[in-house]
Structures are given as structure tokens and as C-alpha cells.
Scaffold this active site. Structure first.
Site, short mmCIF file in Angstrom:
data_model
loop_
_atom_site.label_atom_id
_atom_site.label_comp_id
_atom_site.label_asym_id
_atom_site.label_seq_id
_atom_site.Cartn_x
_atom_site.Cartn_y
_atom_site.Cartn_z
N TYR A 197 0.88 -1.18 0.00
CA TYR A 197 0.00 0.00 0.00
C TYR A 197 0.91 1.22 0.00
O TYR A 197 1.64 1.46 0.95
CB TYR A 197 -0.87 0.02 1.25
CG TYR A 197 -1.97 -1.01 1.30
CD1 TYR A 197 -1.72 -2.34 1.62
CD2 TYR A 197 -3.29 -0.65 1.03
CE1 TYR A 197 -2.74 -3.28 1.67
CE2 TYR A 197 -4.32 -1.58 1.08
CZ TYR A 197 -4.03 -2.90 1.39
OH TYR A 197 -5.05 -3.83 1.43
N PRO A 289 -12.63 -0.19 -0.96
CA PRO A 289 -11.88 -1.46 -0.92
C PRO A 289 -10.50 -1.38 -0.26
O PRO A 289 -9.82 -2.39 -0.13
CB PRO A 289 -11.76 -1.86 -2.38
CG PRO A 289 -12.08 -0.67 -3.18
CD PRO A 289 -12.89 0.24 -2.32
N LYS A 293 -12.47 -5.33 2.79
CA LYS A 293 -13.52 -5.83 3.69
C LYS A 293 -14.80 -6.25 2.98
O LYS A 293 -15.61 -6.99 3.56
CB LYS A 293 -13.87 -4.74 4.72
CG LYS A 293 -12.78 -4.51 5.74
CD LYS A 293 -12.55 -5.74 6.60
CE LYS A 293 -11.13 -5.80 7.13
NZ LYS A 293 -10.63 -7.15 7.24
N TYR A 381 -7.29 -5.96 9.82
CA TYR A 381 -7.03 -6.38 8.43
C TYR A 381 -7.25 -7.89 8.26
O TYR A 381 -7.91 -8.31 7.31
CB TYR A 381 -5.59 -6.02 8.03
CG TYR A 381 -5.35 -6.07 6.54
CD1 TYR A 381 -4.93 -7.24 5.92
CD2 TYR A 381 -5.56 -4.95 5.74
CE1 TYR A 381 -4.73 -7.32 4.54
CE2 TYR A 381 -5.35 -5.01 4.36
CZ TYR A 381 -4.94 -6.19 3.78
OH TYR A 381 -4.74 -6.25 2.41
P1 FAS Z 1 -22.26 -8.67 -5.48
O1 FAS Z 1 -22.47 -7.31 -6.06
O2 FAS Z 1 -20.96 -9.36 -5.65
O3 FAS Z 1 -23.35 -9.68 -6.10
C1 FAS Z 1 -24.68 -9.26 -6.33
C2 FAS Z 1 -25.25 -10.13 -7.45
O4 FAS Z 1 -26.62 -9.79 -7.62
C3 FAS Z 1 -24.56 -9.85 -8.78
O5 FAS Z 1 -24.15 -11.06 -9.38
C4 FAS Z 1 -25.62 -9.14 -9.60
O6 FAS Z 1 -25.54 -9.44 -10.98
C5 FAS Z 1 -26.90 -9.68 -8.99
N1 FAS Z 1 -28.05 -8.79 -9.17
C6 FAS Z 1 -28.07 -7.45 -9.04
N2 FAS Z 1 -29.31 -6.98 -9.28
C7 FAS Z 1 -30.10 -8.07 -9.56
C8 FAS Z 1 -31.46 -8.24 -9.89
N3 FAS Z 1 -32.28 -7.20 -9.99
N4 FAS Z 1 -31.91 -9.49 -10.12
C9 FAS Z 1 -31.09 -10.56 -9.99
N5 FAS Z 1 -29.78 -10.48 -9.69
C10 FAS Z 1 -29.30 -9.23 -9.48
N6 FAS Z 1 -14.11 -5.77 -2.18
C11 FAS Z 1 -12.90 -6.05 -1.67
O7 FAS Z 1 -12.83 -6.55 -0.54
N7 FAS Z 1 -11.75 -5.78 -2.39
C12 FAS Z 1 -11.80 -5.26 -3.67
O8 FAS Z 1 -10.79 -5.03 -4.29
C13 FAS Z 1 -13.05 -4.99 -4.25
N8 FAS Z 1 -13.13 -4.53 -5.54
C14 FAS Z 1 -14.38 -4.27 -6.08
C15 FAS Z 1 -14.52 -3.81 -7.41
C16 FAS Z 1 -15.78 -3.53 -7.95
C17 FAS Z 1 -15.91 -3.04 -9.38
C18 FAS Z 1 -16.93 -3.70 -7.15
C19 FAS Z 1 -18.31 -3.35 -7.70
C20 FAS Z 1 -16.81 -4.19 -5.84
C21 FAS Z 1 -15.53 -4.48 -5.30
N9 FAS Z 1 -15.38 -4.98 -4.00
C22 FAS Z 1 -14.17 -5.26 -3.45
C23 FAS Z 1 -16.51 -5.25 -3.18
C24 FAS Z 1 -17.06 -6.58 -3.61
O9 FAS Z 1 -16.07 -7.56 -3.54
C25 FAS Z 1 -18.28 -6.85 -2.80
O10 FAS Z 1 -18.07 -6.58 -1.44
C26 FAS Z 1 -18.78 -8.26 -2.96
O11 FAS Z 1 -18.95 -8.50 -4.32
C27 FAS Z 1 -20.08 -8.39 -2.15
O12 FAS Z 1 -20.72 -9.53 -2.56
P2 FAS Z 1 -22.31 -9.56 -2.72
O13 FAS Z 1 -22.93 -8.91 -1.56
O14 FAS Z 1 -22.64 -10.96 -3.09
O15 FAS Z 1 -22.65 -8.57 -3.94
C1 PHB Z 2 -7.09 -7.04 -4.45
O1 PHB Z 2 -8.02 -6.97 -5.30
O2 PHB Z 2 -6.14 -7.83 -4.56
C2 PHB Z 2 -7.16 -6.12 -3.26
C3 PHB Z 2 -8.10 -5.10 -3.26
C4 PHB Z 2 -8.17 -4.26 -2.16
C5 PHB Z 2 -7.28 -4.44 -1.09
C6 PHB Z 2 -6.35 -5.47 -1.11
C7 PHB Z 2 -6.28 -6.32 -2.21
O3 PHB Z 2 -7.34 -3.61 -0.03
#
Ligand code: FAS
Ligand code: PHB
Length: 390
Positions: A197, A289, A293, A381
Site C-alpha cells: 500500500y 476497498p 472488507k 485487516y
Molecule cells: P455482489 O455485487 O458481488 O453480487 C450481487 C449479485 O446480484 C450480482 O451477481 C448481480 O448481478 C446480482 N443482481 C443485481 N441486481 C439483480 C437483480 N435485480 N436481479 C437478480 N440479480 C441481481 N471488495 C474487496 O474486498 N476488495 C476489492 O478489491 C473490491 N473490488 C471491487 C470492485 C468492484 C468493481 C466492485 C463493484 C466491488 C468491489 N469490492 C471489493 C466489493 C465486492 O467484492 C463486494 O463486497 C462483494 O462482491 C459483495 O458480494 P455480494 O454482496 O454478493 O454482492
Molecule cells: C485485491 O483486489 O487484490 C485487493 C483489493 C483491495 C485491497 C487489497 C487487495 O485492499
């Protein structure tokens, strides 16, 4: 059609909930609007807390993760021309993280749910929730109707579940940030063993990975940044400028296979339930992110919801379901604070705020010199232990 639990969304929350309920003898149907291929290739989180790893292994879906995941025992904070390792093995002995892409977790859960007894429906259109305040709710989709006893809203921040709750019921807490993350996936050997980081005048950068051959990077960019502004050579130049700030470190470059801009926001909807609708994961809360978490919070919610639903379907006792939201929110707000803290500690804010910049440096100096301060970062963490019985 009828089931006990209608689950909206086949992300980590929905799929894990369906699997854990199956293990407890509770039927569910998962309704996902995207295709299986789409959800299995979507690049998102990469860091699994100790508790998430333990949950997946205990549920019998951690085999490939145990083989292919990368256990990590520390991270580096890089600023002011120096690197400072936060050593988990010293600060929180016995607890670590595992680097294993979210899409791999999703693949493992889908494979488990497509075994006999699973019912995951992809490319489902027009999902709508009905009678969620009654004890016989139902879901309609694509001209069909699914009757159920309970609906689990696992459909993420932009899903249909949270908006199905009548106005005036929810209190929404939010914080937006004056930047976003440009996420980059590259076919190149990681340039360090652990996550880095990096805070600097040019902005935050994160060096992560997915395997010994695949690196994952993030760059702080303006909040409305267009990924078209970032051709590959500009990405590598900026990553080098922000990460090659300590003697002897050189960033390896390679083929970029994915890049996308992710907005940064903090959000919580309280309560995480209404009638027979229960929200879990991103449908209820979002964290920046920086603290890794998001995915892990979804797992924690699902553990609580599984125990509550298993009790309800076993003997009709509603107590755990009635307390679901309260039981989740303590951990949710702990993760909200930690994610906000890591984000404000490491990102570059308004350059006119010289005082704020000094506060950040002072806090970083404290975290990298005091064992007590470093322990607070480490224990959050790797993930705080689950509450008893959750
Ligand atoms: P999700 O959003 O993963 O899943 C929800 C599901 O519901 C999806 O498959 C979607 O298609 C579906 N859905 C939505 N609307 C619907 C509807 N009307 N009908 C039917 N299905 C529907 N977290 C980290 O810890 N580290 C990261 O680096 C990180 N990077 C991320 C990058 C991006 C671009 C995003 C958007 C999130 C990121 N996150 C990250 C957070 C991410 O990991 C979420 O916390 C995690 O996906 C949460 O999981 P769910 O709650 O299952 O939601
Ligand atoms: C990863 O996608 O590898 C990732 C994202 C956010 C973090 C750490 C790792 O804080």
C-alpha cells in the site's frame, strides 16, 4: 414454484447463503440476472480474511482455495521513501489472510450449488419482490412466480431488494470520496511477495496479486475518471512513479488483461431487514476497498443469516431472525470505520490541506513505529474473530 428461501443475486453472499442453508437442510432458489460466464469472470475482491477462509473450508468449498490461494502473513505500507512491514505473525499470531480472487470463490460456490439439490438460475429478468411484510412473500421474474417463506436480498448495491423496502423504513448512512480506483489485472509475476500500500504526492497505489503469474494493481484517480484516459503505457508509468519509491524496488511490467474504474463510497442501510426480507452483503452496505472488507463482510452477514434461518425453519423460533440486523451491524460498522480509516490514511486529498497531509504522515509514522498501533491495523485487516455462535 415454491421454496423456503428465495435468494436474489449469485454473488458471494447469495451463493454462500444457498450453500450454507443446503448444509442445514433448508431449501433455496438463487435468481441471478447475469449469465454464469459473466459472474465467474467478474474481477473484484482479492483478499480473504482468516474467518472467510475458515468458513469456506468448514463448508466443504475451500479445497481449491487451500491449494491455489496464497497465504500472506504481512503487508507493506510504503511512504516517505521507505517500506514498513505490518507483520501479522508477530502482531496477531496464528491469523493471516489468503489472496484468492473473488471470482474463484464464486466459481467454487457455483460448482457446489450445481450439485444435486442446488437451484441457481442465471439470466433471470425483471425480478420483483412482493408481500415482503407478510408471512407469504413471493418473487416474480420473467413471467414466473416463486412463492417462499423468506427472501434474502443478496443483489448488491444496485440491486432490486433494498429499493423494495417502503420509503421511511430505512436510514441510509453514506460517505463519498473525492477519488476512485483504477483497477488493473496484468499477466506478470508480482514484483513483491506481499501487498504494498503506497502513499505519495502523486496519489495512492496498491500492488497486489492473484497468482505467481498474475498481478493486480490499483491507482487512485479522479472520481469520474474515464478508463479510456489510461492506455497501458500510462498505467505502467504511473505505477512505477508511485511504487518505485524505495531503493532497489523495480516494478515488472507485462500484458494488461483487464482495467476498470471502481467508485469509492461508504454506505450502510439500517436496519438490514424488513418483514420477511433480509439484506446481506453489498445490498446492505458498501466499503471503500482499501481495507479489503467488502467480500468478507458479505460472508459474515451470511453466517448470521444462516444460523437465524436454520433456527426459524427448525422450530419456527423467530428470535434470531428478529435480531439479524443488530447482530450484523456491530461488525459492519467496525469494518466501515476500518475501511474509512485506511482510505483516509493512505490516499492523497486536496493538496491545499497541508495540515491534513501532516496528520496523515504523523499517523503513518505512529502505525509503523508503535506495536500497539500496528496491532490495531493488523487485527482489523486479518479480520476480528466472529461473535460466539455466529
Ligand atoms: P455482489 O455485487 O458481488 O453480487 C450481487 C449479485 O446480484 C450480482 O451477481 C448481480 O448481478 C446480482 N443482481 C443485481 N441486481 C439483480 C437483480 N435485480 N436481479 C437478480 N440479480 C441481481 N471488495 C474487496 O474486498 N476488495 C476489492 O478489491 C473490491 N473490488 C471491487 C470492485 C468492484 C468493481 C466492485 C463493484 C466491488 C468491489 N469490492 C471489493 C466489493 C465486492 O467484492 C463486494 O463486497 C462483494 O462482491 C459483495 O458480494 P455480494 O454482496 O454478493 O454482492
Ligand atoms: C485485491 O483486489 O487484490 C485487493 C483489493 C483491495 C485491497 C487489497 C487487495 O485492499
Amino acid at each position: 414454484m415454491r421454496t423456503q428461501v428465495a435468494i436474489i443475486g449469485a454473488g458471494p453472499a447469495g451463493l454462500l447463503l444457498s450453500h450454507l442453508l443446503h448444509l442445514r437442510g433448508v431449501e433455496s432458489v438463487v435468481l441471478e440476472r447475469r449469465s454464469r460466464a459473466y459472474v465467474e469472470q467478474r474481477v473484484r475482491a482479492g483478499v480473504l480474511e482468516q474467518g472467510t477462509v475458515d468458513t469456506l473450508v468448514a463448508a466443504g468449498v475451500g479445497g481449491r482455495m487451500s491449494r491455489e490461494g496464497l497465504p500472506h502473513h504481512g503487508i507493506e505500507l510504503r511512504y516517505g521513501g521507505r517500506g514498513h512491514r505490518i507483520a501479522f505473525e508477530k502482531l496477531v499470531p496464528g491469523r493471516s489472510i489468503t489472496v484468492y480472487g473473488q471470482q474463484e470463490v464464486v466459481k467454487d460456490l457455483i460448482a457446489a450449488r450445481l450439485d444435486p439439490g442446488g437451484d441457481v438460475r442465471f439470466e433471470v429478468d425483471d425480478v420483483a419482490l412482493h408481500d415482503i411484510a407478510a408471512d407469504r412473500p413471493y418473487v416474480t421474474f420473467g413471467g414466473e412466480r416463486l412463492d417462499c417463506d423468506v427472501i434474502a436480498g443478496c443483489d448488491g448495491f444496485h440491486g432490486v431488494s433494498r429499493p423494495s423496502i417502503p420509503d421511511g423504513v430505512l436510514t441510509e448512512f453514506r460517505r463519498d470520496y473525492p477519488f476512485a480506483w483504477l483497477g488493473v489485472l496484468a499477466r506478470v509475476k508480482p514484483s513483491a511477495e506481499e501487498l504494498i500500500y503506497a502513499r505519495g504526492e502523486r496519489g495512492f497505489a496498491l500492488h497486489s496479486m492473484r497468482s505467481p503469474e498474475i498481478s493486480r494493481f490499483y491507482l487512485q484517480v479522479p472520481p469520474d475518471e474515464d478508463v479510456a484516459e489510461w492506455p497501458d503505457d500510462r498505467i505502467w508509468a504511473e505505477l512505477k512513479a508511485r511504487l518505485e519509491t524505495v531503493p532497489g524496488f523495480r516494478l515488472a511490467t507485462g500484458e494488461i488483461i483487464e482495467k476498470a474504474v471502481t467508485p469509492m463510497r461508504s454506505f450502510v442501510a439500517e436496519p438490514m431487514q424488513y418483514g420477511r426480507l433480509f439484506l446481506a452483503g453489498d445490498s446492505a452496505h458498501i466499503v471503500p476497498p482499501t481495507g479489503a472488507k467488502g467480500l468478507n463482510l458479505a460472508v459474515a452477514d451470511v453466517r448470521v443469516l444462516t444460523a437465524a434461518l436454520a433456527a426459524f425453519f427448525a422450530d419456527g423460533s423467530p428470535e434470531l431472525l428478529d435480531r439479524y440486523s443488530a447482530a450484523c451491524l456491530t461488525r459492519v460498522w467496525r469494518a466501515q470505520h476500518f475501511s474509512w480509516w485506511m482510505t483516509t490514511l493512505l490516499h492523497t486529498f486536496d493538496s491545499d490541506d497541508a495540515y491534513g497531509g501532516r496528520l496523515q504522515t504523523s499517523y503513518l509514522d505512529y502505525v509503523t513505529s508503535s506495536e500497539a498501533a500496528a496491532t490495531t491495523l493488523a487485527e482489523n485487516y486479518v479480520g476480528l474473530p466472529y461473535e460466539e455462535g455466529m
